[in-house]
Motif scaffolding. Structure first.
Motif, PDB file in Angstrom:
ATOM      1  N   PRO A  78       0.842  -1.204   0.000  1.00  0.00           N
ATOM      2  CA  PRO A  78       0.000   0.000   0.000  1.00  0.00           C
ATOM      3  C   PRO A  78       0.877   1.254   0.000  1.00  0.00           C
ATOM      4  O   PRO A  78       1.965   1.247   0.574  1.00  0.00           O
ATOM      5  N   GLY A  79       0.414   2.294  -0.680  1.00  0.00           N
ATOM      6  CA  GLY A  79       1.204   3.522  -0.791  1.00  0.00           C
ATOM      7  C   GLY A  79       2.043   3.558  -2.061  1.00  0.00           C
ATOM      8  O   GLY A  79       2.808   4.488  -2.271  1.00  0.00           O
ATOM      9  N   THR A  80       1.890   2.538  -2.928  1.00  0.00           N
ATOM     10  CA  THR A  80       2.611   2.514  -4.206  1.00  0.00           C
ATOM     11  C   THR A  80       1.931   3.470  -5.184  1.00  0.00           C
ATOM     12  O   THR A  80       0.714   3.487  -5.296  1.00  0.00           O
ATOM     13  N   LEU A  81       2.764   4.239  -5.872  1.00  0.00           N
ATOM     14  CA  LEU A  81       2.239   5.190  -6.852  1.00  0.00           C
ATOM     15  C   LEU A  81       1.946   4.445  -8.156  1.00  0.00           C
ATOM     16  O   LEU A  81       2.814   3.754  -8.689  1.00  0.00           O
ATOM     17  N   LEU A  82       0.711   4.552  -8.672  1.00  0.00           N
ATOM     18  CA  LEU A  82       0.355   3.828  -9.898  1.00  0.00           C
ATOM     19  C   LEU A  82       0.282   4.750 -11.109  1.00  0.00           C
ATOM     20  O   LEU A  82       0.515   4.333 -12.238  1.00  0.00           O
ATOM     21  N   ARG A  83      -0.081   6.029 -10.881  1.00  0.00           N
ATOM     22  CA  ARG A  83      -0.239   6.937 -12.032  1.00  0.00           C
ATOM     23  C   ARG A  83      -0.153   8.371 -11.527  1.00  0.00           C
ATOM     24  O   ARG A  83      -0.640   8.679 -10.439  1.00  0.00           O
ATOM     25  N   VAL A  84       0.483   9.225 -12.330  1.00  0.00           N
ATOM     26  CA  VAL A  84       0.541  10.646 -11.987  1.00  0.00           C
ATOM     27  C   VAL A  84       0.125  11.456 -13.208  1.00  0.00           C
ATOM     28  O   VAL A  84       0.701  11.310 -14.282  1.00  0.00           O
ATOM     29  N   GLU A  85      -0.895  12.256 -13.062  1.00  0.00           N
ATOM     30  CA  GLU A  85      -1.251  13.256 -14.084  1.00  0.00           C
ATOM     31  C   GLU A  85      -0.755  14.579 -13.497  1.00  0.00           C
ATOM     32  O   GLU A  85      -1.413  15.173 -12.638  1.00  0.00           O
ATOM     33  N   ALA A 229      -2.555   8.173   0.523  1.00  0.00           N
ATOM     34  CA  ALA A 229      -2.543   9.314  -0.404  1.00  0.00           C
ATOM     35  C   ALA A 229      -1.403  10.255  -0.031  1.00  0.00           C
ATOM     36  O   ALA A 229      -0.736  10.825  -0.905  1.00  0.00           O
ATOM     37  N   ILE A 230      -1.168  10.441   1.269  1.00  0.00           N
ATOM     38  CA  ILE A 230      -0.067  11.309   1.718  1.00  0.00           C
ATOM     39  C   ILE A 230       1.273  10.709   1.293  1.00  0.00           C
ATOM     40  O   ILE A 230       2.128  11.393   0.715  1.00  0.00           O
ATOM     41  N   ASP A 231       1.457   9.417   1.555  1.00  0.00           N
ATOM     42  CA  ASP A 231       2.708   8.757   1.119  1.00  0.00           C
ATOM     43  C   ASP A 231       2.894   8.914  -0.390  1.00  0.00           C
ATOM     44  O   ASP A 231       3.985   9.228  -0.861  1.00  0.00           O
ATOM     45  N   ALA A 232       1.802   8.667  -1.132  1.00  0.00           N
ATOM     46  CA  ALA A 232       1.906   8.644  -2.591  1.00  0.00           C
ATOM     47  C   ALA A 232       2.196  10.034  -3.153  1.00  0.00           C
ATOM     48  O   ALA A 232       3.018  10.183  -4.057  1.00  0.00           O
ATOM     49  N   VAL A 233       1.549  11.061  -2.624  1.00  0.00           N
ATOM     50  CA  VAL A 233       1.761  12.395  -3.194  1.00  0.00           C
ATOM     51  C   VAL A 233       3.177  12.881  -2.882  1.00  0.00           C
ATOM     52  O   VAL A 233       3.794  13.600  -3.675  1.00  0.00           O
ATOM     53  N   ARG A 234       3.725  12.471  -1.746  1.00  0.00           N
ATOM     54  CA  ARG A 234       5.113  12.844  -1.434  1.00  0.00           C
ATOM     55  C   ARG A 234       6.082  12.166  -2.410  1.00  0.00           C
ATOM     56  O   ARG A 234       7.087  12.751  -2.794  1.00  0.00           O
TER      57      ARG A 234
END
Ligand code: NAG
Ligand code: NAG
Ligand code: NAG
Ligand code: NAG
Ligand code: NAG
Ligand code: NAG
Length: 510
Positions: A78-85, A229-234
């Motif tokens: 959990p906390g893995t980034l899958l996609r960034v727009e 979401a916090i982990d991922a956005v960082r």
């Protein structure tokens, strides 16, 4: 049908709740033999709701962004980034000038530990709120001041209130990001990056095994979505968000419960940079609340005099039954009446209807739940795993509620007292503020000065230091506003941010 449309959502929900209550208490839950199908009037209402919801979205339906990428694998952390727009095209949003937006997809964890893909929006300020440690706390080796670097932002993790329970109900795809100037826009305009999860089951399309059903009102599930979401956005924006940069979590209604559960999660799994939680009008123990509402309405001589929260709670019942099924599929919505089951599964779900359509499509369904449905042991178990409050938490926490809110203030007081009585919580700051005369959405605006100041103070305070209220658990303040008799009183917000197409751009000259 025409005569129904001008009614406020509040009047509609009360009408539904009362009719369902009176029906339930008058007779046993026996089908009358009348058709449960959605007739012409019902279909017109559904069409009206769906058309309005479509016109409120920034992209037709749910755009490609929300499609689960091939590389997603439930064995991911959990906390893995899958996609960034990185730069969302905001043409079709009402995002204020100066602000920009991103969307991300990341992995979170559902209540039973299944790893699920979740979407979120990120709202970027024009310039960051500059935080400095106050005199006496200044410590040059402490890395969290951003006063000399305009690319580093403090963060607010936003937990939204009910938008609906099906994939099209993702706030990141609403032109106004659902809470518009009430929270997200205001926070970003004051210099905070807003990271706002949609929650699992909203936005990202459902997984083939159904594991993605939205766990509505399950605070700890939403708290996982906020955390990751916090982990991922960082991870997505390391140049702008430090891995230990300061953040506050904040939510309203469903999200108020999520925020509270988030503070509980921080006591067990602390995250770097955590500075506190704001929980506005939280949903804490909804089954108890529904039972209490039945008692209050049952004892009332004149139903028109009962407090607003009671019919509101009863109006939630079908959605709560569905929420129990989202966590325990074997429950299979048995608490719904036949008519409600038909309306939910054969009308609302296929249409992907969100809160507006949900409300409209249940008009006229007088008999919505089975008698005694809340006594089912599985329903009680759901409340135990889904509720917020009465556990160890990490403060400080500010709880805000309206004196005329959609939940009973005294029940919330009991939650605060019971929470502060939990061993270890006595040193955690927990302050409750009651805003006299204010209802469920207006209380957000009425308390804005307070919460905005609180966020700024907390962000400006080094980790490990308390401020404002210190470590006192259970302090209660009542705020009496000015002219409250004459201000707006509604459960729903009393305003919308509107939008015009390029052909109607003249409307912006208003
Ligand atoms: C904005 O909406 C219009 C239709 O209303 C659509 O044609 C256009 O592609 C949308 N733009 C973006 C960037 O999504
Ligand atoms: C300053 O911060 C450092 C590292 O975080 C810490 O070791 C030190 O005790 C702090 N000094 C004061 C005066 O707070
Ligand atoms: C401020 O910026 C300078 C470089 O421009 C850097 O050396 C210093 O560590 C920064 N101070 C803080 C508190 O970030
Ligand atoms: C977890 O819960 C979901 C429903 O939310 C269900 O579909 C799934 O089968 C459950 N998984 C496990 C491993 O129990
Ligand atoms: C501000 O921070 C960014 C990201 O860490 C860095 O690239 C940049 O050099 C910093 N600017 C200053 C003036 O220190
Ligand atoms: C309500 O349900 C509970 C548990 O299923 C049961 O023990 C109780 O007798 C029921 N009460 C009524 C009035 O039906």
């Amino acid at each position: 049908m025409k005569s129904l449309l001008p009614l406020s959502m509040q009047a509609i929900s009360i009408a539904i709740a009362l009719s369902s209550f009176l029906e339930t208490s008058a007779s046993a839950q026996e089908s009358t033999g009348s058709s449960t199908a959605c007739d012409k009037d019902c279909q017109d209402l559904v069409d009206t709701g769906i058309a309005f919801e479509r016109s409120s979205r920034a992209h037709e339906g749910v755009d490609d962004f929300y499609t689960i990428p091939n590389e997603f694998d439930p064995s991911m952390e959990p906390g893995t980034l899958l996609r960034v727009e990185e730069h969302t095209d905001i043409t079709n949003y009402t995002v204020p000038g100066g602000l920009t937006m991103s969307r991300i997809m990341y992995t979170s964890e559902s209540l039973n530990g299944t790893v699920v893909p979740v979407s979120a929006f990120v709202l970027w300020p024009y310039a960051p709120f500059e935080y400095e440690h106050k005199a006496g706390h200044s410590n040059s080796s402490c890395p969290s001041s951003n006063t000399n670097n305009s690319t580093k932002f403090p963060l607010v993790a936003w937990a939204h209130g009910t938008s609906g329970v099906f994939p099209p109900c993702a706030p990141s795809n609403y032109r106004s990001l659902q809470y518009n100037f009430m929270t997200a826009y205001s926070l970003a305009l004051d210099g905070f990056v807003v990271i706002a999860t949609d929650y699992a089951g909203l936005g990202v399309t459902t997984l083939p095994d159904g594991a993605q059903s939205h766990a509505w009102l399950a605070g700890p599930a939403g708290a996982n979505d906020v955390t990751y979401a916090i982990d991922a956005v960082r991870k997505a924006f390391p140049a702008n968000l430090d891995a230990d940069g300061p953040f506050v979590a904040m939510g309203h209604s469903q999200g108020g419960g999520v925020a509270w559960s988030f503070a509980e999660r921080q006591a067990v799994h602390p995250q770097k940079g955590y500075r506190g939680t704001i929980s506005i009008s939280p949903a804490t123990r909804v089954i108890d609340e529904i039972e209490r509402a039945m008692d209050v309405l049952g004892a009332a001589e004149d139903p028109a005099t009962v407090p607003i929260w009671a019919p509101t709670a009863l109006g939630l019942q079908v959605k709560v039954v569905a929420a129990v099924t989202a966590v325990y599929p074997e429950y299979n919505d048995v608490g719904m009446s036949e008519a409600a089951y038909d309306r939910w599964h054969n009308v609302l779900e296929p249409a992907g209807g969100c809160l507006v359509t949900d409300t409209l499509s249940f008009l006229g369904v007088t008999d919505q739940v089975r008698a005694n449905w809340t006594a089912d042991p599985l329903v009680r178990e759901w409340q135990d795993v889904a509720s917020s409050g009465r556990k160890a938490f990490r403060g400080p926490m500010l709880v805000i509620v309206g004196g005329e809110d959609a939940l009973p203030v005294d029940m919330l007081e009991e939650d605060v007292e019971a929470t502060c009585a939990v061993e270890g919580n006595e040193g955690q700051g927990l302050e409750m503020e009651v805003y006299g005369g204010m209802q469920h959405f207006p209380v957000i605006q009425a308390s804005r000065g307070k919460w905005m100041r609180w966020v700024k103070e907390r962000i400006s305070t080094p980790a490990g230091h308390s401020s404002g209220g210190g470590g006192v658990c259970g302090k209660k303040t009542v705020v009496e506003g000015f002219n409250t008799e004459y201000t707006s009183h509604t459960i729903a917000p009393n305003w919308l941010v509107s939008w015009a197409s390029p052909m109607e751009a003249y409307k912006y000259a208003l």
